[in-house]
Scaffold this motif. Structure first.
Motif, PDB file in Angstrom:
ATOM      1  N   LEU A   1       0.645  -1.368  -0.551  1.00 46.46           N
ATOM      2  CA  LEU A   1       0.261  -0.289  -0.153  1.00 46.46           C
ATOM      3  C   LEU A   1       1.249   0.916   0.281  1.00 46.46           C
ATOM      4  CD1 LEU A   1      -2.521  -1.402   2.663  1.00 46.46           C
ATOM      5  CD2 LEU A   1      -2.720  -0.960   0.397  1.00 46.46           C
ATOM      6  N   ILE A   2       2.014   1.022   0.577  1.00 50.58           N
ATOM      7  CA  ILE A   2       2.706   2.574   0.589  1.00 50.58           C
ATOM      8  C   ILE A   2       4.610   1.755   0.616  1.00 50.58           C
ATOM      9  CG2 ILE A   2       1.306   3.412   2.476  1.00 50.58           C
ATOM     10  CD1 ILE A   2       3.806   2.776   4.441  1.00 50.58           C
ATOM     11  N   GLU A   3       5.052   3.223  -0.280  1.00 49.55           N
ATOM     12  CA  GLU A   3       6.174   2.977   0.318  1.00 49.55           C
ATOM     13  C   GLU A   3       7.101   3.843   0.825  1.00 49.55           C
ATOM     14  OE1 GLU A   3       7.381   3.729  -4.480  1.00 49.55           O
ATOM     15  OE2 GLU A   3       7.034   1.318  -4.902  1.00 49.55           O
ATOM     16  N   ARG A   4       8.905   3.669   1.213  1.00 44.35           N
ATOM     17  CA  ARG A   4       8.924   4.931   1.974  1.00 44.35           C
ATOM     18  C   ARG A   4      10.577   4.996   1.394  1.00 44.35           C
ATOM     19  NH1 ARG A   4       8.356   2.584   7.903  1.00 44.35           N
ATOM     20  NH2 ARG A   4       7.028   1.103   7.776  1.00 44.35           N
ATOM     21  N   HIS A   5      10.324   6.330   1.747  1.00 43.78           N
ATOM     22  CA  HIS A   5      11.815   7.171   0.486  1.00 43.78           C
ATOM     23  C   HIS A   5      12.551   8.144   1.598  1.00 43.78           C
ATOM     24  CE1 HIS A   5      10.511   5.315  -3.252  1.00 43.78           C
ATOM     25  NE2 HIS A   5       9.419   5.617  -2.975  1.00 43.78           N
ATOM     26  N   PRO A   6      13.267   8.144   1.409  1.00 45.54           N
ATOM     27  CA  PRO A   6      14.062   9.418   2.608  1.00 45.54           C
ATOM     28  C   PRO A   6      13.755  10.840   1.694  1.00 45.54           C
ATOM     29  CG  PRO A   6      15.954   8.274   1.338  1.00 45.54           C
ATOM     30  CD  PRO A   6      14.327   7.634   0.799  1.00 45.54           C
ATOM     31  N   ASN A   7      13.510  11.228   3.074  1.00 47.62           N
ATOM     32  CA  ASN A   7      12.824  12.750   2.627  1.00 47.62           C
ATOM     33  C   ASN A   7      14.439  13.920   1.976  1.00 47.62           C
ATOM     34  OD1 ASN A   7      12.422  15.367   2.258  1.00 47.62           O
ATOM     35  ND2 ASN A   7      11.078  14.624   4.358  1.00 47.62           N
ATOM     36  N   PRO A   8      14.416  14.356   0.674  1.00 49.15           N
ATOM     37  CA  PRO A   8      15.243  14.952   0.707  1.00 49.15           C
ATOM     38  C   PRO A   8      15.663  16.232   1.053  1.00 49.15           C
ATOM     39  CG  PRO A   8      13.093  15.346  -1.539  1.00 49.15           C
ATOM     40  CD  PRO A   8      12.936  13.949   0.075  1.00 49.15           C
ATOM     41  N   GLU A   9      14.699  16.573   2.397  1.00 53.26           N
ATOM     42  CA  GLU A   9      14.217  18.053   2.948  1.00 53.26           C
ATOM     43  C   GLU A   9      15.483  17.470   4.015  1.00 53.26           C
ATOM     44  OE1 GLU A   9      11.138  20.065   2.790  1.00 53.26           O
ATOM     45  OE2 GLU A   9      10.733  20.182   0.655  1.00 53.26           O
ATOM     46  N   ASP A  10      15.452  16.255   4.401  1.00 58.61           N
ATOM     47  CA  ASP A  10      15.473  15.745   5.678  1.00 58.61           C
ATOM     48  C   ASP A  10      16.261  14.242   5.410  1.00 58.61           C
ATOM     49  OD1 ASP A  10      15.456  15.352   8.625  1.00 58.61           O
ATOM     50  OD2 ASP A  10      13.837  14.995   9.142  1.00 58.61           O
ATOM     51  N   GLY A  11      17.566  14.786   6.162  1.00 59.00           N
ATOM     52  CA  GLY A  11      18.537  13.816   5.392  1.00 59.00           C
ATOM     53  C   GLY A  11      17.834  12.400   6.744  1.00 59.00           C
ATOM     54  N   ARG A  12      17.295  12.740   7.561  1.00 58.54           N
ATOM     55  CA  ARG A  12      16.512  12.104   8.822  1.00 58.54           C
ATOM     56  C   ARG A  12      15.681  11.319   8.472  1.00 58.54           C
ATOM     57  NH1 ARG A  12      17.795  15.701  13.571  1.00 58.54           N
ATOM     58  NH2 ARG A  12      17.171  16.713  12.178  1.00 58.54           N
ATOM     59  N   GLY A  13      14.723  12.089   7.590  1.00 62.22           N
ATOM     60  CA  GLY A  13      13.096  11.520   7.640  1.00 62.22           C
ATOM     61  C   GLY A  13      13.260  11.047   6.933  1.00 62.22           C
ATOM     62  N   VAL A  14      11.999  10.099   6.774  1.00 60.52           N
ATOM     63  CA  VAL A  14      11.764   9.161   5.372  1.00 60.52           C
ATOM     64  C   VAL A  14       9.739   9.648   4.932  1.00 60.52           C
ATOM     65  CG1 VAL A  14      10.916   6.755   5.072  1.00 60.52           C
ATOM     66  CG2 VAL A  14      12.578   7.639   7.046  1.00 60.52           C
ATOM     67  N   LEU A  15       9.237   9.973   3.488  1.00 59.30           N
ATOM     68  CA  LEU A  15       8.905  10.304   3.861  1.00 59.30           C
ATOM     69  C   LEU A  15       7.860   9.176   3.415  1.00 59.30           C
ATOM     70  CD1 LEU A  15       9.622  13.236   0.843  1.00 59.30           C
ATOM     71  CD2 LEU A  15       8.469  13.424   3.005  1.00 59.30           C
ATOM     72  N   ILE A  16       5.902   8.752   3.245  1.00 60.29           N
ATOM     73  CA  ILE A  16       5.890   7.269   2.871  1.00 60.29           C
ATOM     74  C   ILE A  16       4.527   8.638   2.041  1.00 60.29           C
ATOM     75  CG2 ILE A  16       3.774   6.508   3.779  1.00 60.29           C
ATOM     76  CD1 ILE A  16       6.433   6.227   5.589  1.00 60.29           C
ATOM     77  N   PHE A  17       5.575   7.384   0.654  1.00 62.73           N
ATOM     78  CA  PHE A  17       3.721   7.570  -0.169  1.00 62.73           C
ATOM     79  C   PHE A  17       3.047   6.794  -0.728  1.00 62.73           C
ATOM     80  CE2 PHE A  17       7.687  10.029  -0.838  1.00 62.73           C
ATOM     81  CZ  PHE A  17       7.250  11.600  -2.008  1.00 62.73           C
ATOM     82  N   LEU A  18       2.004   6.599  -1.068  1.00 64.37           N
ATOM     83  CA  LEU A  18       0.666   5.778  -1.254  1.00 64.37           C
ATOM     84  C   LEU A  18       1.133   5.160  -3.285  1.00 64.37           C
ATOM     85  CD1 LEU A  18      -1.782   7.585  -0.766  1.00 64.37           C
ATOM     86  CD2 LEU A  18      -1.147   5.591   0.368  1.00 64.37           C
ATOM     87  N   THR A  19       1.220   4.003  -3.069  1.00 67.62           N
ATOM     88  CA  THR A  19       1.266   3.041  -4.534  1.00 67.62           C
ATOM     89  C   THR A  19       0.372   3.141  -5.032  1.00 67.62           C
ATOM     90  OG1 THR A  19       0.461   1.212  -3.014  1.00 67.62           O
ATOM     91  CG2 THR A  19       2.464   1.581  -3.444  1.00 67.62           C
TER      92      THR A  19
END
Length: 150
Positions: A75-93
């Motif tokens: 349902l989702i994919e995790r990608h590194p947050n380009p604005e915050d190297g420590r953070g993760v962005l959650i995207f919907l598939t």
């Protein structure tokens, strides 16, 4: 209902809503928490994982478990947050977007059905009381008031 406490009515109502959504979600091998998470993720830009817990009112461990399950189901994919190297962005598939649309439809149906059953004034009163309760709790106006000295 006059003999019932406010917290009792809130709790039993929320439990009934939760049960209703979970029964509906179970028809599609899902849960209310998953549907709520799907609706909390921006379908275009993704959502920082750190902002989801507060947005959903979920503890980090529960959210982590939900996201792990959602990722395993595709349902989702995790990608590194380009604005915050420590953070993760959650995207919907694409599958997640499909399930998000279904969850949105169920929430809108619930809201439309309630709106047809109560007056605009009753609904506004409900929102006003709920906001007042939330503000009183947030501002610690219930249990953390200064004690009056005797």
């Amino acid at each position: 209902m006059k003999d019932k406490t406010i917290d009792y009515v809130l709790k039993t109502t929320w439990l009934a809503v939760t049960k209703m959504y979970n029964e509906e979600a179970a028809k599609f091998d899902s849960t209310m928490a998953t549907g709520f998470a799907l609706l909390s993720i921006d379908p275009e830009k993704g959502t920082p994982s750190t902002s989801m817990g507060p947005k959903m009112g979920m503890e980090a461990t529960s959210l982590s478990r939900t996201l792990k399950s959602m990722e395993a189901r595709g349902l989702i994919e995790r990608h590194p947050n380009p604005e915050d190297g420590r953070g993760v962005l959650i995207f919907l598939t694409d599958f997640g977007k499909e399930k998000r649309a279904y969850s949105r439809e169920k929430v809108l149906t619930f809201n439309e059905t309630i709106r047809k059953s109560v007056t605009e004034e009753q609904l506004n009163n409900f929102y006003e009381v709920a906001e007042k309760i939330n503000n009183m709790i947030s501002n610690k106006n219930i249990y953390n008031q200064k004690e009056n000295s005797l």
